[in-house]
Scaffold this motif. Structure first.
Motif, short mmCIF file in Angstrom:
data_model
loop_
_atom_site.label_atom_id
_atom_site.label_comp_id
_atom_site.label_asym_id
_atom_site.label_seq_id
_atom_site.Cartn_x
_atom_site.Cartn_y
_atom_site.Cartn_z
N ILE A 75 0.40 5.50 1.26
CA ILE A 75 -0.58 6.14 2.14
C ILE A 75 -1.93 6.34 1.48
CG2 ILE A 75 0.13 8.48 1.55
CD1 ILE A 75 -0.94 7.17 5.04
N ASP A 76 -1.96 6.55 0.16
CA ASP A 76 -3.24 6.73 -0.53
C ASP A 76 -3.06 6.54 -2.03
OD1 ASP A 76 -2.08 9.14 -1.45
OD2 ASP A 76 -3.03 10.33 0.12
N ASN A 77 -4.16 6.63 -2.75
CA ASN A 77 -4.14 6.38 -4.19
C ASN A 77 -3.31 7.43 -4.94
OD1 ASN A 77 -5.18 4.88 -6.58
ND2 ASN A 77 -6.14 6.85 -7.03
N ARG A 78 -3.33 8.66 -4.46
CA ARG A 78 -2.55 9.70 -5.12
C ARG A 78 -1.07 9.36 -5.11
NH1 ARG A 78 -2.84 15.85 -2.99
NH2 ARG A 78 -1.81 14.85 -1.20
N THR A 84 0.18 6.33 -5.01
CA THR A 84 0.38 5.21 -5.93
C THR A 84 0.40 5.69 -7.37
OG1 THR A 84 -0.92 3.93 -4.34
CG2 THR A 84 -0.32 2.83 -6.38
N GLU A 85 -0.46 6.64 -7.69
CA GLU A 85 -0.47 7.21 -9.04
C GLU A 85 0.84 7.91 -9.36
OE1 GLU A 85 -3.92 9.69 -9.00
OE2 GLU A 85 -5.28 8.07 -9.61
N GLU A 93 -6.11 -0.53 -2.90
CA GLU A 93 -5.48 -0.30 -4.20
C GLU A 93 -4.19 0.49 -4.06
OE1 GLU A 93 -8.43 1.66 -6.49
OE2 GLU A 93 -9.71 -0.10 -6.70
N ASN A 94 -3.61 0.49 -2.88
CA ASN A 94 -2.44 1.34 -2.62
C ASN A 94 -1.12 0.59 -2.58
OD1 ASN A 94 -4.23 3.52 -2.34
ND2 ASN A 94 -4.54 3.08 -0.16
N PHE A 95 -1.12 -0.64 -3.12
CA PHE A 95 0.11 -1.42 -3.12
C PHE A 95 0.84 -1.27 -4.45
CE2 PHE A 95 -2.53 -3.58 0.03
CZ PHE A 95 -1.64 -3.71 1.09
N TYR A 96 2.14 -0.96 -4.34
CA TYR A 96 2.97 -0.86 -5.54
C TYR A 96 4.17 -1.77 -5.36
CZ TYR A 96 4.87 1.24 -9.76
OH TYR A 96 5.32 1.43 -11.05
#
Length: 483
Positions: A329-332, A334-335, A366-369
């Protein structure tokens, strides 16, 4: 900022902008591009919505069950007509792969259909009295104005799972949808509007000021019921605040589901099931298995099959056909994946596949893992205690039944659990010992509009769906009659 007035607040039957015309951007998590804007409502607009719901309560609660059922049935018919449109919007706004988005829209419709029928089944009972000249009867009546707060991970089905029983019971409501998915929420409210729900019966406040809107709802003495789906931390906080006005509360919170593969199970079948449920919605589901325990005799076969299945998953933009893993959903979020995998690696886990943030061709997001399998996970690792909410399957071996049940129950959460076994006695025995609200035995989808959904311990209070789902919106009144 959008040049045209943004009207996603729905108050007393009117679409309107926030006071001062404040709005916020809505982005596609695949690209982080802006796809629209939503009105940024606050305390004043929320108070207006509460007043509108209170004014509409008397007339709506006085309608017959058959009239309310007809409205919900009409909303279901409209959802079916707009099915693909809703699925595409869901996939774009939330990132969910389109096949899963279509499934969710269908699931959302199931609640409209189910509770349209449950409205007609609201009834009381007669109770014998010790006195010859007395009779007891009970009546089921709507609890009143409902505050519904819904999450971004299932942005349409969680709305209908709350609003359909509320309306069926004769309640009115104020909805606060997640800030990440307000456009789909607006499209969902239009289903009810076009189905003939009267002004004030349903109201919606889109907002990125969750605390302000949430506090206004739970502090209001007019609101008599809170229903919330989201994190355990926020759910506990809202429930505590709701206690000051003694509101009815039902909350569906976090999960940390164990997935147990007993020694008599088929490891290939179990691994296929684990891959399907673990990576559903890119792992962003409260019932997603966080801890996978496999008997040591089946461990390597299970891992090999799981690796093969996970390696075949296609990562990409949710609206692209064939994609199985969309963006987080967002960068947080993904982190958080990076943090859990990094911690597991440092403490000895083996990365079987994945384990990194990835780029997808043609997309700037940048939210793909990468879908990930970790082996040899131990209880000391962060992923063993913290809900993942992402595409990481954490696998560990076990040696005996008592050990795995102890590990499975060693969590504050108690939402869902999964068990694979070919022995009926084992299935019954282990299910009874698991401290979770739902258990799937050789079944990765123990959910339905017709079945109660909910957990124990820190995973929540109350049930949604099934005949229990409408009980959450009804009070019981006892009537004693002298004859």
């Amino acid at each position: 900022m959008s040049q045209e007035p943004v009207r996603t607040l729905y108050i007393n039957g009117e679409w309107r902008s926030a006071n001062g015309s404040g709005s916020f951007a809505v982005t596609d998590p695949s690209t982080t591009e802006i796809i629209g804007y939503a009105s940024d409502g606050g305390r004043a607009e929320t108070e207006e919505a509460i007043i509108a719901a209170q004014a509409a309560l008397g007339p709506w609660s006085s309608t017959t069950a058959y009239e309310r059922a007809a409205v919900l049935s009409k909303a279901h018919a409209l959802l079916r007509e707009r099915h693909e449109e809703l699925a595409q919007l869901l996939s774009q706004e939330q990132g969910k792969p389109i096949r899963a988005a279509r499934t969710e829209v269908t699931y959302a419709g199931d609640f409209l259909s189910w509770f349209a029928e449950e409205a007609k089944r609201i009834g009381g009972v007669t109770i014998p009295s010790a006195r010859a000249d007395q009779r007891f009867i009970t009546m089921r009546q709507p609890v009143g104005v409902v505050a519904a707060i819904t999450p971004w991970n299932y942005p349409i089905s969680m709305i209908t799972r709350k609003l359909a029983p509320a309306l069926a019971a004769g309640c009115t409501a104020v909805l606060k949808p997640a800030a990440q998915t307000p456009l789909l929420a607006a499209a969902t409210i239009r289903l009810f509007e076009d189905a003939g729900v009267p002004a004030g019966v349903l109201n919606m406040i889109t907002s990125q000021r969750a605390a302000e809107v949430g506090d206004t709802l739970v502090e209001s003495p007019i609101v008599r019921k809170l229903t919330f789906t989201g994190s355990t931390a926020i759910g506990k906080m809202l429930a505590a605040k709701a206690a000051t006005t003694l509101k009815r509360v039902s909350v569906e919170l976090g999960g940390h589901a164990p997935f147990i593969v007993m020694p008599d199970a088929d490891p290939v079948r179990a691994a296929k099931g684990a891959a399907l449920v673990k990576f559903l919605n890119t792992g962003q589901a409260c019932i997603s298995p966080n801890r996978i325990y496999v008997h040591r005799s089946l461990y390597e076969t299970f891992l090999a099959t799981l690796e093969q299945r996970v390696g075949a998953l296609k990562v990409g933009k949710g609206t692209t056909e064939g994609v199985g893993i969309g963006p987080l959903i967002d960068n947080r979020a993904t982190e958080k994946m990076e943090s859990q995998v990094g911690d597991a690696r440092e403490k000895g886990a083996r990365v079987v596949i994945g384990g990194r943030r990835i780029a997808v061709d043609g997309l700037d997001g940048e939210n793909f893992y990468a879908p990930t399998v970790l082996a040899d996970v131990t209880p000391e690792m962060l992923i063993s205690s913290e809900e993942t909410f992402g595409p990481i399957a954490a696998v560990a071996p076990f040696d005996d039944e008592d050990e795995v049940i102890r590990l499975a129950n060693d969590t504050e959460y108690g939402l869902a659990a999964y068990l694979y076994t070919n022995d009926l006695s084992t299935a019954i025995r282990v299910t009874e010992r698991l401290k979770f609200g739902m258990v799937g035995v050789n079944d990765i989808n123990p959910t339905s509009a017709a079945a109660p959904f909910g957990g124990v311990k820190a995973s929540g209070l109350g049930r949604e769906g099934g005949y229990e789902g409408i009980d959450e919106y009804l009070d019981t009144k006892l009537v004693g009659i002298a004859v």
